[in-house]
Design a protein around this motif. Structure first.
Motif, mmCIF file in Angstrom:
data_model
loop_
_atom_site.group_PDB
_atom_site.id
_atom_site.type_symbol
_atom_site.label_atom_id
_atom_site.label_comp_id
_atom_site.label_asym_id
_atom_site.label_seq_id
_atom_site.Cartn_x
_atom_site.Cartn_y
_atom_site.Cartn_z
ATOM 1 N N VAL A 144 2.946 -0.403 8.411
ATOM 2 C CA VAL A 144 3.641 -1.525 9.034
ATOM 3 C C VAL A 144 4.629 -2.080 8.023
ATOM 4 C CG1 VAL A 144 3.423 -3.828 10.031
ATOM 5 C CG2 VAL A 144 1.658 -2.112 10.483
ATOM 6 N N LYS A 145 5.894 -2.011 8.348
ATOM 7 C CA LYS A 145 6.896 -2.569 7.448
ATOM 8 C C LYS A 145 6.761 -4.083 7.434
ATOM 9 C CE LYS A 145 11.816 -2.577 6.311
ATOM 10 N NZ LYS A 145 13.181 -2.131 6.683
ATOM 11 N N ALA A 146 6.585 -4.640 6.237
ATOM 12 C CA ALA A 146 6.380 -6.082 6.133
ATOM 13 C C ALA A 146 6.844 -6.585 4.779
ATOM 14 C CB ALA A 146 4.906 -6.430 6.342
ATOM 15 N N GLU A 147 7.513 -7.708 4.779
ATOM 16 C CA GLU A 147 7.921 -8.412 3.574
ATOM 17 C C GLU A 147 7.003 -9.611 3.451
ATOM 18 O OE1 GLU A 147 8.761 -9.857 0.524
ATOM 19 O OE2 GLU A 147 10.364 -8.388 0.837
ATOM 20 N N MET A 148 6.125 -9.593 2.461
ATOM 21 C CA MET A 148 5.103 -10.629 2.373
ATOM 22 C C MET A 148 5.677 -12.013 2.121
ATOM 23 S SD MET A 148 2.330 -9.193 3.126
ATOM 24 C CE MET A 148 1.111 -10.402 2.612
ATOM 25 N N GLY A 199 0.775 -1.239 0.000
ATOM 26 C CA GLY A 199 0.000 0.000 0.000
ATOM 27 C C GLY A 199 0.801 1.281 0.000
ATOM 28 N N THR A 200 2.093 1.196 -0.257
ATOM 29 C CA THR A 200 2.914 2.403 -0.171
ATOM 30 C C THR A 200 3.076 3.137 -1.495
ATOM 31 O OG1 THR A 200 4.976 1.175 -0.571
ATOM 32 C CG2 THR A 200 4.231 1.370 1.721
ATOM 33 N N GLN A 201 2.653 2.520 -2.598
ATOM 34 C CA GLN A 201 2.763 3.169 -3.904
ATOM 35 C C GLN A 201 1.812 2.492 -4.886
ATOM 36 O OE1 GLN A 201 6.787 2.603 -5.359
ATOM 37 N NE2 GLN A 201 6.461 0.456 -5.854
ATOM 38 N N GLY A 202 1.732 3.021 -6.085
ATOM 39 C CA GLY A 202 0.969 2.391 -7.154
ATOM 40 C C GLY A 202 -0.468 2.088 -6.786
ATOM 41 N N LEU A 203 -0.916 0.891 -7.147
ATOM 42 C CA LEU A 203 -2.308 0.511 -6.931
ATOM 43 C C LEU A 203 -2.686 0.484 -5.464
ATOM 44 C CD1 LEU A 203 -5.037 -0.448 -7.952
ATOM 45 C CD2 LEU A 203 -4.118 -2.780 -8.023
ATOM 46 N N GLY A 204 -1.836 -0.088 -4.614
ATOM 47 C CA GLY A 204 -2.160 -0.184 -3.195
ATOM 48 C C GLY A 204 -2.417 1.175 -2.572
ATOM 49 N N GLY A 215 4.434 -2.416 3.398
ATOM 50 C CA GLY A 215 5.378 -2.378 2.295
ATOM 51 C C GLY A 215 6.772 -2.627 2.826
ATOM 52 N N ARG A 216 7.741 -2.602 1.904
ATOM 53 C CA ARG A 216 9.116 -2.917 2.273
ATOM 54 C C ARG A 216 9.924 -1.691 2.696
ATOM 55 N NH1 ARG A 216 9.914 -6.342 -3.293
ATOM 56 N NH2 ARG A 216 8.843 -8.263 -2.664
ATOM 57 N N ASN A 217 9.542 -0.519 2.191
ATOM 58 C CA ASN A 217 10.335 0.697 2.381
ATOM 59 C C ASN A 217 9.695 1.571 3.452
ATOM 60 O OD1 ASN A 217 11.211 3.525 1.953
ATOM 61 N ND2 ASN A 217 12.352 2.655 0.227
ATOM 62 N N ALA A 218 10.372 1.696 4.591
ATOM 63 C CA ALA A 218 9.806 2.421 5.725
ATOM 64 C C ALA A 218 9.618 3.909 5.431
ATOM 65 C CB ALA A 218 10.690 2.241 6.952
ATOM 66 N N LYS A 219 10.585 4.526 4.786
ATOM 67 C CA LYS A 219 10.484 5.957 4.487
ATOM 68 C C LYS A 219 9.303 6.231 3.565
ATOM 69 C CE LYS A 219 13.161 9.879 2.738
ATOM 70 N NZ LYS A 219 14.481 10.325 2.160
ATOM 71 N N GLY A 250 6.761 4.257 3.149
ATOM 72 C CA GLY A 250 5.547 3.857 3.839
ATOM 73 C C GLY A 250 5.032 4.911 4.797
ATOM 74 N N GLU A 251 5.921 5.523 5.549
ATOM 75 C CA GLU A 251 5.503 6.561 6.491
ATOM 76 C C GLU A 251 4.930 7.762 5.749
ATOM 77 O OE1 GLU A 251 5.173 6.169 9.532
ATOM 78 O OE2 GLU A 251 6.432 4.438 10.018
ATOM 79 N N ALA A 252 5.533 8.098 4.616
ATOM 80 C CA ALA A 252 5.032 9.224 3.812
ATOM 81 C C ALA A 252 3.654 8.908 3.247
ATOM 82 C CB ALA A 252 6.015 9.535 2.689
ATOM 83 N N ALA A 253 3.470 7.674 2.798
ATOM 84 C CA ALA A 253 2.180 7.271 2.251
ATOM 85 C C ALA A 253 1.099 7.295 3.327
ATOM 86 C CB ALA A 253 2.282 5.879 1.641
ATOM 87 N N ALA A 254 1.416 6.790 4.522
ATOM 88 C CA ALA A 254 0.451 6.784 5.622
ATOM 89 C C ALA A 254 0.047 8.194 6.011
ATOM 90 C CB ALA A 254 1.040 6.042 6.813
ATOM 91 N N LYS A 255 0.993 9.096 5.984
ATOM 92 C CA LYS A 255 0.700 10.498 6.300
ATOM 93 C C LYS A 255 -0.239 11.099 5.259
ATOM 94 C CE LYS A 255 2.989 14.900 7.335
ATOM 95 N NZ LYS A 255 4.297 15.608 7.477
ATOM 96 N N ALA A 256 -0.006 10.769 3.991
ATOM 97 C CA ALA A 256 -0.850 11.294 2.916
ATOM 98 C C ALA A 256 -2.272 10.754 3.015
ATOM 99 C CB ALA A 256 -0.241 10.931 1.564
ATOM 100 N N VAL A 257 -2.401 9.476 3.366
ATOM 101 C CA VAL A 257 -3.741 8.881 3.514
ATOM 102 C C VAL A 257 -4.443 9.458 4.742
ATOM 103 C CG1 VAL A 257 -5.002 6.737 3.903
ATOM 104 C CG2 VAL A 257 -3.065 6.770 2.319
ATOM 105 N N SER A 258 -3.727 9.616 5.826
ATOM 106 C CA SER A 258 -4.317 10.168 7.054
ATOM 107 C C SER A 258 -4.853 11.578 6.834
ATOM 108 C CB SER A 258 -3.285 10.182 8.191
ATOM 109 O OG SER A 258 -2.939 8.870 8.579
#
Length: 259
Positions: free
Chosen positions: A60-64, A13-18, A37-41, A43-51
């Motif tokens: 949540v940093k996660a490698e599926m 969910g940190t870029q693209g379709l997610g 997603g895999r990239n914390a930086k 991911g945090e930026a994406a979460a801020k934009a959604v919030s």
């Protein structure tokens, strides 16, 4: 505001379709969203934009592909927000390899990320919904390559085909629990990851997108913002009893032949 009661987890969910899906759910009133997603930086930026669009959103940093991360992702979401009733499995491994040059390591990497990872997130969410007696909805992002796929997508197409079967199996198993599970077979899509893949594996030059899109029937590749609307509908109560559906989302019709 059809997602006013939605509490969602979105992998990849940190870029693209997610990320497009997360923003769409936020715009439709979702209360809480967890993206991974895999990239914390990033991911945090994406979460801020959604919030900023209204909901509580955490990254949540996660490698599926790691066996523990999908479990931890769902556990974190439940611990933070108390419940989850929507899940989108969008994260994917998209490496290349034919039948003859795909190593066992590459094969396992694809299946661990594209099939086992969603299996574990689905298992966690469905277990929670069954225990609480609540309805829920899952959307798995598949691909048109489940039908065949190019010769260099042996592991990718096989892993996505397995996920397609898991999607329908889950839909059938939990329909009486009001837990719906659907999938979308996505065609060639314009994403940051696809740009990297085309340049890394296919020797495309910067600006390749314009040339490729001119060759498509509708003059474009699939756009994440467009597809996000379908995902939002499939997750929402508006899609009613829809379950076990695998929707082809492409401008090239499966099974077509030149005139």
């Amino acid at each position: 505001m059809r997602h006013s009661e939605t509490r969602a987890v979105i992998t990849g969910g940190t870029q693209g379709l997610g990320l497009a899906i997360a923003k769409r759910l936020a715009g439709e009133g979702a209360k809480s969203i967890v993206i991974s997603g895999r990239n914390a930086k990033k991911g945090e930026a994406a979460a801020k934009a959604v919030s900023a669009l209204g909901p509580q959103c955490i990254f949540v940093k996660a490698e599926m592909g790691n066996v523990d991360d999908p479990k931890r992702l769902i556990a974190t979401a439940l611990d933070k927000f108390g419940s989850v009733n929507a899940l989108v499995n969008s994260a994917a491994e998209t490496g290349r390899g034919t039948l003859l040059d795909t190593s066992l390591e590459t094969w396992e990497k694809h299946f661990n990320t594209n099939t086992r990872g969603p299996f574990l997130t689905m298992q966690g969410v469905v277990q929670h919904l069954v225990e609480t007696g609540r309805p829920g909805s899952i959307v798995n992002i598949l691909s048109m390559v489940i039908y065949v796929g190019q010769s260099y997508l042996t592991a990718y197409s096989s892993s996505k085909a397995a996920l397609a079967n898991l999607t329908r199996n889950t839909a059938n198993a939990f329909a009486t629990k009001r837990i719906r599970c659907n999938g979308i077979n996505v065609g060639w899509m314009d994403t940051p990851q696809e740009d990297q893949t085309q340049q890394a594996f296919h020797d495309r030059k910067p600006g390749w997108l314009k040339e490729v899109e001119a060759q498509q029937p509708m003059g474009q590749l699939v756009k994440p913002d467009q597809l996000a609307g379908l995902v939002a509908y499939m997750l929402s109560p508006e899609s009613g009893v829809m379950t076990g559906a695998l929707v082809d989302y492409d401008q090239n019709v499966a099974g077509r032949y030149p005139e």
